[in-house]
Motif scaffolding. Structure first.
Motif, PDB file in Angstrom:
ATOM      1  N   PHE A 133       0.854  -1.182   0.000  1.00 51.27           N
ATOM      2  CA  PHE A 133       0.000   0.000   0.000  1.00 51.27           C
ATOM      3  C   PHE A 133       0.889   1.230   0.000  1.00 51.27           C
ATOM      4  CE2 PHE A 133       0.521  -2.060   4.059  1.00 51.27           C
ATOM      5  CZ  PHE A 133       1.121  -1.082   4.835  1.00 51.27           C
ATOM      6  N   VAL A 134       0.289   2.395  -0.138  1.00 49.87           N
ATOM      7  CA  VAL A 134       1.032   3.634  -0.352  1.00 49.87           C
ATOM      8  C   VAL A 134       2.104   3.882   0.720  1.00 49.87           C
ATOM      9  CG1 VAL A 134       0.868   6.146  -0.567  1.00 49.87           C
ATOM     10  CG2 VAL A 134      -0.849   4.692  -1.651  1.00 49.87           C
ATOM     11  N   LYS A 135       1.791   3.670   1.984  1.00 45.71           N
ATOM     12  CA  LYS A 135       2.765   3.973   3.046  1.00 45.71           C
ATOM     13  C   LYS A 135       3.928   2.976   3.106  1.00 45.71           C
ATOM     14  CE  LYS A 135      -0.063   6.610   6.250  1.00 45.71           C
ATOM     15  NZ  LYS A 135      -0.570   6.712   7.624  1.00 45.71           N
ATOM     16  N   CYS A 136       3.777   1.823   2.496  1.00 47.87           N
ATOM     17  CA  CYS A 136       4.835   0.815   2.503  1.00 47.87           C
ATOM     18  C   CYS A 136       5.980   1.280   1.601  1.00 47.87           C
ATOM     19  CB  CYS A 136       4.295  -0.527   2.009  1.00 47.87           C
ATOM     20  SG  CYS A 136       5.552  -1.824   1.947  1.00 47.87           S
ATOM     21  N   THR A 137       7.192   1.220   2.101  1.00 49.13           N
ATOM     22  CA  THR A 137       8.344   1.732   1.340  1.00 49.13           C
ATOM     23  C   THR A 137       9.235   0.629   0.776  1.00 49.13           C
ATOM     24  OG1 THR A 137       9.521   2.023   3.419  1.00 49.13           O
ATOM     25  CG2 THR A 137       8.412   3.962   2.514  1.00 49.13           C
ATOM     26  N   ARG A 138       8.794  -0.606   0.844  1.00 39.37           N
ATOM     27  CA  ARG A 138       9.570  -1.677   0.201  1.00 39.37           C
ATOM     28  C   ARG A 138       9.703  -1.374  -1.294  1.00 39.37           C
ATOM     29  NH1 ARG A 138       9.683  -6.263   3.594  1.00 39.37           N
ATOM     30  NH2 ARG A 138       8.052  -6.285   5.165  1.00 39.37           N
ATOM     31  N   SER A 139       8.603  -0.890  -1.901  1.00 39.73           N
ATOM     32  CA  SER A 139       8.624  -0.592  -3.331  1.00 39.73           C
ATOM     33  C   SER A 139       9.574   0.558  -3.653  1.00 39.73           C
ATOM     34  CB  SER A 139       7.218  -0.289  -3.842  1.00 39.73           C
ATOM     35  OG  SER A 139       6.644   0.793  -3.142  1.00 39.73           O
ATOM     36  N   TYR A 157       4.602   1.444  -8.273  1.00 40.37           N
ATOM     37  CA  TYR A 157       3.150   1.357  -8.161  1.00 40.37           C
ATOM     38  C   TYR A 157       2.825   1.495  -6.670  1.00 40.37           C
ATOM     39  CZ  TYR A 157      -1.479  -0.887  -8.230  1.00 40.37           C
ATOM     40  OH  TYR A 157      -2.818  -1.174  -8.067  1.00 40.37           O
ATOM     41  N   PRO A 158       2.606   2.732  -6.199  1.00 38.76           N
ATOM     42  CA  PRO A 158       2.495   2.947  -4.758  1.00 38.76           C
ATOM     43  C   PRO A 158       1.262   2.320  -4.122  1.00 38.76           C
ATOM     44  CG  PRO A 158       2.106   5.008  -5.927  1.00 38.76           C
ATOM     45  CD  PRO A 158       2.540   3.990  -6.947  1.00 38.76           C
ATOM     46  N   GLY A 159       0.153   2.210  -4.841  1.00 42.30           N
ATOM     47  CA  GLY A 159      -1.054   1.630  -4.257  1.00 42.30           C
ATOM     48  C   GLY A 159      -0.909   0.153  -3.946  1.00 42.30           C
ATOM     49  N   GLY A 160      -0.038  -0.516  -4.675  1.00 42.15           N
ATOM     50  CA  GLY A 160       0.266  -1.918  -4.424  1.00 42.15           C
ATOM     51  C   GLY A 160      -0.928  -2.852  -4.486  1.00 42.15           C
ATOM     52  N   ILE A 161      -0.770  -3.985  -3.858  1.00 33.52           N
ATOM     53  CA  ILE A 161      -1.786  -5.034  -3.926  1.00 33.52           C
ATOM     54  C   ILE A 161      -3.113  -4.580  -3.309  1.00 33.52           C
ATOM     55  CG2 ILE A 161      -1.101  -6.248  -1.797  1.00 33.52           C
ATOM     56  CD1 ILE A 161      -2.211  -7.919  -5.112  1.00 33.52           C
ATOM     57  N   PHE A 162      -3.072  -3.673  -2.316  1.00 33.61           N
ATOM     58  CA  PHE A 162      -4.322  -3.184  -1.719  1.00 33.61           C
ATOM     59  C   PHE A 162      -5.114  -2.387  -2.748  1.00 33.61           C
ATOM     60  CE2 PHE A 162      -3.817  -3.290   3.165  1.00 33.61           C
ATOM     61  CZ  PHE A 162      -3.182  -4.512   3.109  1.00 33.61           C
ATOM     62  N   ALA A 163      -4.464  -1.511  -3.508  1.00 31.37           N
ATOM     63  CA  ALA A 163      -5.156  -0.729  -4.536  1.00 31.37           C
ATOM     64  C   ALA A 163      -5.639  -1.639  -5.664  1.00 31.37           C
ATOM     65  CB  ALA A 163      -4.248   0.368  -5.082  1.00 31.37           C
ATOM     66  N   TRP A 164      -4.818  -2.628  -6.015  1.00 32.59           N
ATOM     67  CA  TRP A 164      -5.177  -3.564  -7.075  1.00 32.59           C
ATOM     68  C   TRP A 164      -6.491  -4.270  -6.727  1.00 32.59           C
ATOM     69  CZ3 TRP A 164      -3.466  -4.118 -11.863  1.00 32.59           C
ATOM     70  CH2 TRP A 164      -3.829  -5.272 -12.573  1.00 32.59           C
ATOM     71  N   LYS A 165      -6.526  -4.821  -5.522  1.00 26.78           N
ATOM     72  CA  LYS A 165      -7.731  -5.528  -5.087  1.00 26.78           C
ATOM     73  C   LYS A 165      -8.874  -4.558  -4.817  1.00 26.78           C
ATOM     74  CE  LYS A 165      -7.603  -9.125  -2.805  1.00 26.78           C
ATOM     75  NZ  LYS A 165      -7.697 -10.146  -1.853  1.00 26.78           N
TER      76      LYS A 165
END
Length: 175
Positions: A133-139, A157-165
């Motif tokens: 998700f956006v706050k996660c900085t692994r990406s 892709y800052p939204g990550g899997i949470f935005a995808w789903k």
């Protein structure tokens, strides 16, 4: 007298209503400050990392159009990637704190050479890196390291899997 009491009661109700709206407004203002802080943090990460960003709809369109790209999921394999990931993504773990120096302990024992091998020899290929998700900085770490390794078309892709789903798109699971 009744008119005065009625008017006073109506005024009191209106004032109470306005006070409650004002209190709700204060929460909205506070939420906006939090959103602003998150947006500024993201912009600073992007500027520092030297990569670009991509949104959910744009990524979905690229996948649907079979764009030649590599999608990298930077979350833990067992706890996340194995359960669900963006279709076609490969996994490479990165830590949450800024990773200014390569640390194999934080990348599940993998080296910078392992990451470069995963990314491939084409330095112009589109590479999309995401986490949860956006706050996660692994990406951020994954995208910044791709840029450090000389890749020129890197997007986070800052939204990550949470935005995808959240957009209603289907995720894959590891077999």
């Amino acid at each position: 007298m009744r008119k005065v009491c009625f008017a006073a009661a109506v005024s009191a109700v209106l004032l109470l209503g306005l006070a409650l709206v004002g209190c709700g407004g204060a929460d909205k203002f506070k939420q906006e400050v939090e959103k602003e802080a998150g947006a500024i943090k993201l912009v600073h990460e992007v500027q520092r990392g030297g990569y670009d960003v991509i949104g959910t709809e744009e990524l979905k369109a690229l996948i649907d159009n079979k764009q030649d790209m590599l999608i990298v999921d930077t979350m833990p394999y067992e706890d996340s990637y194995k359960k669900e990931h963006v279709p076609g993504a490969v996994q490479f773990l990165f830590p949450i704190p800024d990773m200014t120096e390569w640390n194999s302990e934080e990348t599940a024992g993998k080296s910078v050479e392992d990451y470069e091998a995963l990314l491939g020899p084409d330095k112009d290929k589109l590479i999309v890196v995401y986490c949860g998700f956006v706050k996660c900085t692994r990406s951020h770490n994954g995208a910044a390291w791709a840029v450090k390794l000389g890749y020129k078309n890197v997007k986070r892709y800052p939204g990550g899997i949470f935005a995808w789903k959240g957009a209603g798109y289907t995720a894959e699971s590891a077999k």
